[in-house]
Design an enzyme around this catalytic site. Structure first.
Site, PDB file in Angstrom:
ATOM      1  N   CYS A  39      38.758  47.577  42.047  1.00 25.90           N
ATOM      2  CA  CYS A  39      39.214  49.034  42.000  1.00 25.90           C
ATOM      3  C   CYS A  39      40.019  49.872  42.646  1.00 25.90           C
ATOM      4  CB  CYS A  39      37.705  49.255  42.933  1.00 25.90           C
ATOM      5  SG  CYS A  39      36.622  50.766  42.254  1.00 25.90           S
ATOM      6  N   HIS A  68      33.817  45.774  39.385  1.00 26.12           N
ATOM      7  CA  HIS A  68      33.983  44.744  41.171  1.00 26.12           C
ATOM      8  C   HIS A  68      33.383  43.241  40.539  1.00 26.12           C
ATOM      9  CE1 HIS A  68      34.170  47.547  44.426  1.00 26.12           C
ATOM     10  NE2 HIS A  68      34.026  48.886  43.354  1.00 26.12           N
ATOM     11  N   GLU A 122      32.779  41.205  42.053  1.00 28.30           N
ATOM     12  CA  GLU A 122      31.576  39.907  43.127  1.00 28.30           C
ATOM     13  C   GLU A 122      30.379  40.455  43.163  1.00 28.30           C
ATOM     14  OE1 GLU A 122      33.284  44.160  45.594  1.00 28.30           O
ATOM     15  OE2 GLU A 122      33.937  42.776  43.558  1.00 28.30           O
TER      16      GLU A 122
END
Length: 509
Positions: A79, A167, A169
């Site tokens: 990002c 993202h 994660e």
């Protein structure tokens, strides 16, 4: 030397989650502020640049020095990290015309690129950025796009440097773990040797070397962190460890005796100190929650210090500090948003002139439980809900008295034991009962009553940073309400808290 991935933190709310996802792959990683990271040595196998609430176009935007990283080590910008790699090396980043938040799908993937190995066409990812990359530098190549975001991912030609504008994660990126695995294992070449057993072996060796024949004192709370820390230290230095468990009079019903008994079974050298009278006397007529916390913390330090001085030649104070505490304590303005001090036994090291040892300071909460399991700790201790340091003192929303503690302990025991009996305890992150400063009219038999109200609280969470109220079965709530009202003298009404965090907090005070 333990191989590792470095994560440079630019202030994203997800930075710790990147670390946890990589640790789940049995790969060790460390998180540092972008402007304060260690010298890169041969133990570092790769670097990840986190997201950020900042824009790369801001005058004071985070601007890391990655001269010794880019082009020399595998590098992944996430990002903000990706936008930084584009913006600072000849590309262009602008405010996005389309809303790039929430779920998106990768309409194009370059499957020949190692970062997207074993990932599906059209896989769902999670976007969260106001800026977008308009143009990438000449030597950058697009390796993934969504319908709205052309430069969803890129690779720098001739380098193992990558950028992604989503993202991986977070849970909503359905194959995000696969992408992280591709990066840390295939691209960085990490060997996945970070396991509970390897941590125990290494830590015990380091503790023996660090502590030698010195004596160590540890404040036990009955919780997971201090218990695992105690067992690790016991394994390293045996009887040179003395543990002190203080009863502040604000523990759960029968907890002081039951916890002492469980520690005795573990072979630990534990001193139990019942300081109930001191704590309750000092809390008399105190209503403000912050004052309560300060008094409870101060009294704990005084009691602990007094007991510690009865032990000859103590040189070390052990604490159950875990990695999120360390990350937040070393953050700078921007990264990790807020800074909090360690909450274990704050103030003790300075007062006692002892050196601190923190055997769990590299572990996340879920890793502490895994290490505890490998050490042979009982599942009921490892699965124990978090319990606030000030105990029931901050669950009594008024002045604290012995009678109020008794009433709350009885109600809390019915609720917690009920969760266990109904098989609900392990589905809840944290549960407890709040004694409200409210009385209500009731009818018991033919008599009118005017007694206390309690609120039940049960939340689901992974780390306590955010939490949602648990949809407990109506039959269960009806049974608990009935049992509390019938069995606990002084309560005639039970309510259930259906607030999430945010905007509410888990505890009421």
């Amino acid at each position: 030397m333990q191989e590792k991935i470095l994560i440079l933190d630019f202030g994203s709310q997800y930075t710790q989650l990147i670390g946890r996802r990589i640790r789940e792959l049995n790969v060790y990683c460390e998180i540092y502020p972008f402007n304060h990271y260690p010298t890169i040595d041969e133990s570092v196998k790769g670097v990840i640049l986190s997201g950020s609430p900042s824009s790369v176009r801001d005058e004071n935007a985070p601007n890391p020095n990655i001269e010794g990283i880019k082009g020399k080590l595998p590098l992944l910008g996430v990002c903000y990290g990706a936008q930084y790699l584009a913006h600072c090396f000849g590309g262009e980043v602008k405010a996005s015309n389309t809303r790039e938040y929430g779920r998106a799908n990768l309409a194009f993937i370059d499957h020949s690129n190692e970062l997207f190995k074993n990932m599906s066409d059209n896989t769902q990812v999670w976007m969260s950025h106001g800026d977008t990359i308009e143009r990438i530098p000449e030597n950058y190549k697009i390796i993934a796009s969504t319908h709205d975001v052309r430069f969803a991912a890129f690779k720098v030609e001739g380098e193992q440097s990558y950028g992604i504008q989503f993202h991986p994660e977070v849970y909503h990126s359905l194959e995000g773990t696969q992408l992280l695995k591709n990066f840390v294992i295939d691209i960085c070449g990490c060997s996945q040797n970070w396991t509970p057993d390897s941590f125990i072996e290494t830590t015990v060796q380091e503790l023996r070397k660090q502590l030698g024949s010195d004596k160590v004192v540890l404040g036990l709370s009955g919780g997971v962190d201090s218990s695992v820390a105690a067992v690790l230290l016991h394994k390293a230095i045996d009887q040179n460890l003395t543990c002190i468990f203080v009863n502040n009079g604000l523990l759960r019903k029968d907890e002081f005796d039951s916890v002492l008994l469980s520690y005795k079974d573990m072979g630990l050298n534990v001193i139990g100190v019942d300081a109930t009278k001191k704590f309750l006397d000092d809390l008399k007529d105190i209503v403000d929650p912050e004052q309560k916390r300060k008094i409870i913390g101060r009294d704990f330090i005084e009691v602990f210090d007094e007991e510690s001085h009865k032990i000859q030649n103590v040189k070390w104070l052990a604490q159950g500090t875990i990695y999120p505490d360390v990350i937040e304590s070393v953050s700078v303005n921007g990264p990790s948003a807020t800074i909090k001090s360690h909450h274990n036994v704050g103030g003790l090291p300075d007062k006692m002139k002892l050196t601190v040892v923190e055997p769990l300071k590299l572990l996340f909460k879920d890793e502490v439980r895994r290490v505890g399991k490998a050490l042979g700790l009982k599942s009921e201790l490892l699965g124990r809900h978090p319990f606030p340091g000030p105990g029931l003192g901050i669950r009594i929303l008024s002045d604290v008295t012995a009678e109020k503690v008794r009433v709350l302990q009885e109600a809390d025991a019915i609720f917690i034991n009920g969760l266990k009996e109904w098989g609900l305890y392990d589905k809840v992150w944290q549960a407890g009962v709040m004694l409200l400063p409210v009385q209500s009219v009731g009818v018991m038999g033919d008599e009118r009553t005017y007694e206390n109200v309690v609120a039940l609280r049960a939340v689901a969470s992974t780390d306590g940073m955010t939490a949602d109220w648990v949809h407990l079965p109506y039959d269960f709530l009806a049974k608990i309400s009935n049992d509390i009202i019938n069995k606990v003298r002084g309560i005639n009404r039970v309510v259930y808290d259906i607030s999430s965090k945010p905007p509410a907090t888990i505890e009421w005070e």
